[in-house]
Motif scaffolding. Sequence first.
Motif, PDB file in Angstrom:
ATOM      1  N   GLN A 114       0.814  -1.216   0.000  1.00 59.92           N
ATOM      2  CA  GLN A 114       0.000   0.000   0.000  1.00 59.92           C
ATOM      3  C   GLN A 114       0.853   1.274   0.000  1.00 59.92           C
ATOM      4  N   SER A 115       2.145   1.110  -0.065  1.00 62.28           N
ATOM      5  CA  SER A 115       3.038   2.269   0.013  1.00 62.28           C
ATOM      6  C   SER A 115       2.833   3.212  -1.177  1.00 62.28           C
ATOM      7  N   GLN A 116       2.770   4.502  -0.873  1.00 61.59           N
ATOM      8  CA  GLN A 116       2.628   5.536  -1.904  1.00 61.59           C
ATOM      9  C   GLN A 116       3.958   6.253  -2.158  1.00 61.59           C
ATOM     10  N   PHE A 117       5.054   5.630  -1.729  1.00 57.75           N
ATOM     11  CA  PHE A 117       6.355   6.270  -1.815  1.00 57.75           C
ATOM     12  C   PHE A 117       6.773   6.517  -3.272  1.00 57.75           C
ATOM     13  N   LYS A 118       6.821   5.472  -4.073  1.00 56.08           N
ATOM     14  CA  LYS A 118       7.242   5.637  -5.468  1.00 56.08           C
ATOM     15  C   LYS A 118       6.272   6.513  -6.267  1.00 56.08           C
ATOM     16  N   PRO A 119       4.949   6.314  -6.117  1.00 55.91           N
ATOM     17  CA  PRO A 119       4.048   7.224  -6.836  1.00 55.91           C
ATOM     18  C   PRO A 119       4.243   8.691  -6.461  1.00 55.91           C
ATOM     19  N   LEU A 120       4.599   8.960  -5.180  1.00 59.32           N
ATOM     20  CA  LEU A 120       4.836  10.338  -4.753  1.00 59.32           C
ATOM     21  C   LEU A 120       6.005  10.949  -5.522  1.00 59.32           C
ATOM     22  N   VAL A 121       7.104  10.206  -5.651  1.00 58.90           N
ATOM     23  CA  VAL A 121       8.272  10.727  -6.358  1.00 58.90           C
ATOM     24  C   VAL A 121       7.914  11.057  -7.798  1.00 58.90           C
ATOM     25  N   GLY A 122       7.235  10.149  -8.473  1.00 57.17           N
ATOM     26  CA  GLY A 122       6.852  10.391  -9.860  1.00 57.17           C
ATOM     27  C   GLY A 122       5.912  11.562 -10.011  1.00 57.17           C
ATOM     28  N   ALA A 123       4.928  11.665  -9.122  1.00 54.23           N
ATOM     29  CA  ALA A 123       3.958  12.757  -9.212  1.00 54.23           C
ATOM     30  C   ALA A 123       4.622  14.110  -8.980  1.00 54.23           C
ATOM     31  N   LEU A 124       5.515  14.193  -7.987  1.00 54.05           N
ATOM     32  CA  LEU A 124       6.179  15.467  -7.711  1.00 54.05           C
ATOM     33  C   LEU A 124       7.077  15.869  -8.875  1.00 54.05           C
ATOM     34  N   ALA A 125       7.826  14.907  -9.406  1.00 54.48           N
ATOM     35  CA  ALA A 125       8.682  15.209 -10.548  1.00 54.48           C
ATOM     36  C   ALA A 125       7.857  15.697 -11.734  1.00 54.48           C
ATOM     37  N   GLY A 126       6.727  15.041 -11.983  1.00 59.25           N
ATOM     38  CA  GLY A 126       5.886  15.459 -13.100  1.00 59.25           C
ATOM     39  C   GLY A 126       5.313  16.851 -12.926  1.00 59.25           C
ATOM     40  N   SER A 127       5.160  17.300 -11.671  1.00 59.27           N
ATOM     41  CA  SER A 127       4.578  18.612 -11.419  1.00 59.27           C
ATOM     42  C   SER A 127       5.615  19.727 -11.456  1.00 59.27           C
ATOM     43  N   VAL A 128       6.830  19.461 -10.956  1.00 58.38           N
ATOM     44  CA  VAL A 128       7.802  20.553 -10.811  1.00 58.38           C
ATOM     45  C   VAL A 128       8.745  20.678 -11.997  1.00 58.38           C
ATOM     46  N   VAL A 129       8.974  19.598 -12.731  1.00 56.92           N
ATOM     47  CA  VAL A 129       9.923  19.648 -13.841  1.00 56.92           C
ATOM     48  C   VAL A 129       9.217  20.165 -15.088  1.00 56.92           C
ATOM     49  N   GLN A 130       9.849  21.121 -15.756  1.00 58.06           N
ATOM     50  CA  GLN A 130       9.290  21.711 -16.963  1.00 58.06           C
ATOM     51  C   GLN A 130       9.984  21.147 -18.200  1.00 58.06           C
ATOM     52  N   PRO A 131       9.278  21.078 -19.333  1.00 51.98           N
ATOM     53  CA  PRO A 131       9.907  20.569 -20.558  1.00 51.98           C
ATOM     54  C   PRO A 131      11.187  21.322 -20.886  1.00 51.98           C
ATOM     55  N   GLY A 132      12.217  20.558 -21.240  1.00 50.64           N
ATOM     56  CA  GLY A 132      13.509  21.149 -21.574  1.00 50.64           C
ATOM     57  C   GLY A 132      14.501  21.149 -20.438  1.00 50.64           C
ATOM     58  N   GLU A 133      14.044  20.908 -19.203  1.00 52.95           N
ATOM     59  CA  GLU A 133      14.951  20.907 -18.064  1.00 52.95           C
ATOM     60  C   GLU A 133      15.645  19.546 -17.935  1.00 52.95           C
ATOM     61  N   ALA A 134      16.887  19.577 -17.472  1.00 54.15           N
ATOM     62  CA  ALA A 134      17.640  18.347 -17.262  1.00 54.15           C
ATOM     63  C   ALA A 134      17.210  17.697 -15.955  1.00 54.15           C
ATOM     64  N   VAL A 135      17.085  16.373 -15.977  1.00 51.26           N
ATOM     65  CA  VAL A 135      16.633  15.629 -14.804  1.00 51.26           C
ATOM     66  C   VAL A 135      17.586  14.464 -14.554  1.00 51.26           C
TER      67      VAL A 135
END
Length: 504
Positions: free
Chosen positions: A51-72
């Motif tokens: 039931q852990s939401q740990f990995k989904p949290l990382v993906g969701a935050l990255a998808g929200s804060v990273v803008q197209p063209g930025e290096a990740v």
Amino acid sequence: MRTLFPSLGRMLAAAALAMFMAAVPAWAFAVPHVFLVQNSGWMEPFYSDPQSQFKPLVGALAGSVVQPGEAVVLAAFNQSLPGAPSPRALLSFKAGQDSAQKITQALRGLDTARKPGSAALADTDLGEAVQAAIAQALGGKPGIVWLFTNNRNSPNNDQATAERNREFYQLIHGGAAITKALAFPLRMPVKGEHYSANGLMVYAFAVGAEGNRALDALLAARRVERVITEPPARLKPLDRDTVRLAPRKVENAPGVRFATAPNGVLRADVAPDARQPTARIEWNLENTMYPYTISSATLSARSTLGGENRPISLASSKVSALAPGKPAPLGSTMTLPVAQIPDKWSAQALKSAGSAYVLPGTIQLHLADQKLELSQAFRQRMAALFPGDPLPDIFIPPARVQASTAVLPVEVRVHYGMGPLLALGGAALALLGAAGAAAYAYARPRVAHLTVEDELRTMRARPGTTQPIYDKAGQQVAQLKTTLFGHQLLDLREGAQVKVRLGR
């Protein structure tokens, strides 16, 4: 020697950062992002609990804060050992619209790490991970480092977590590279085979001035808030932008109206005939340093408006027990730069007719002998999320942070009507009309009726010209000079019979 990436990961990260730096102009807020995900033994329940939401949290935050063209760069970390470098790169790419999916996919196979050649779970070194991200993943350049951890900092399975956490926070408070540090304590109850946990901590570290501006822009746009609704706890800086001034009421200033613009700038709208030298302003003084309470501080203020630097008289020079989100009233008397307001007939005023002439400036509020204390409610929340962890004690600000300054941008906007401009326009039109009439009068031919030896003649000439007059034999007997006011005979030959009757 500790390394951040194996050779392939290092090349991928370098290539992504190189593409980013070449493609993004220097003035843009776009900066690289490094996501550090802890996978030491203490994180076991976050990986094993279905039931852990740990990995989904990382993906969701990255998808929200990273803008197209930025290096990740995405990396897992625990503690670096020979044969097991940490952090270890999982992914390096230039962001598009599918950043969340890429991060989630890369995390899918990640599990808790073990020590090389052993069944023992890996230990944790938070400071090592952050230092490696700054020095190697970012190459010492600006960026944002995101750290996902359960806050158990225990290199070599050292149980002295309080001391290790102090070392970690010394890196944050004392390090010059980190310009802003925020902590997001989150409730995330998980239960694994070996451990259980109640909460997770997400850190955001801005590196360099550009990283600071980029993080501020993300917070202002509420891109973090789309995923993490808890307010961030500020770790750094604690010596600037610690309070906010919001105007409540203005007195004794006829023709002056104060308001706060959407961008936070305080605007003073002034009528052009307002000559009141002072204005009394009642403020709301707000503490912006969650989760700290300003237990006491000494206040002073100055304004820089229209090139004039003047002190602001405060109704109280002390503040105490100022908690975040609970504004305190503060009265002040400030001098307006009326000497710098252009006269309504000046060139600046005429140029600004129908709009506003702007005098930019600032109000600076200085807090001296500042004493901060961590709120009891926050301590209790941290104790519930991280039982047995002495982290709240480490949130105590460094002793050197005893003063802070808040700067409020100000615009004095003088509004000029269209009357003077219309009056000058009317006068200009009248002058143009008079000049046109004069020009027409000057250019219109004049008629002169002459009698030369009893012979009637008619001559036409423009003002400013001179024409010869001939007798019947063709001899010049005189000259006719024409002016705006009539005609004049010149060089009349002796004995010649020439008469002029002026005509129009």
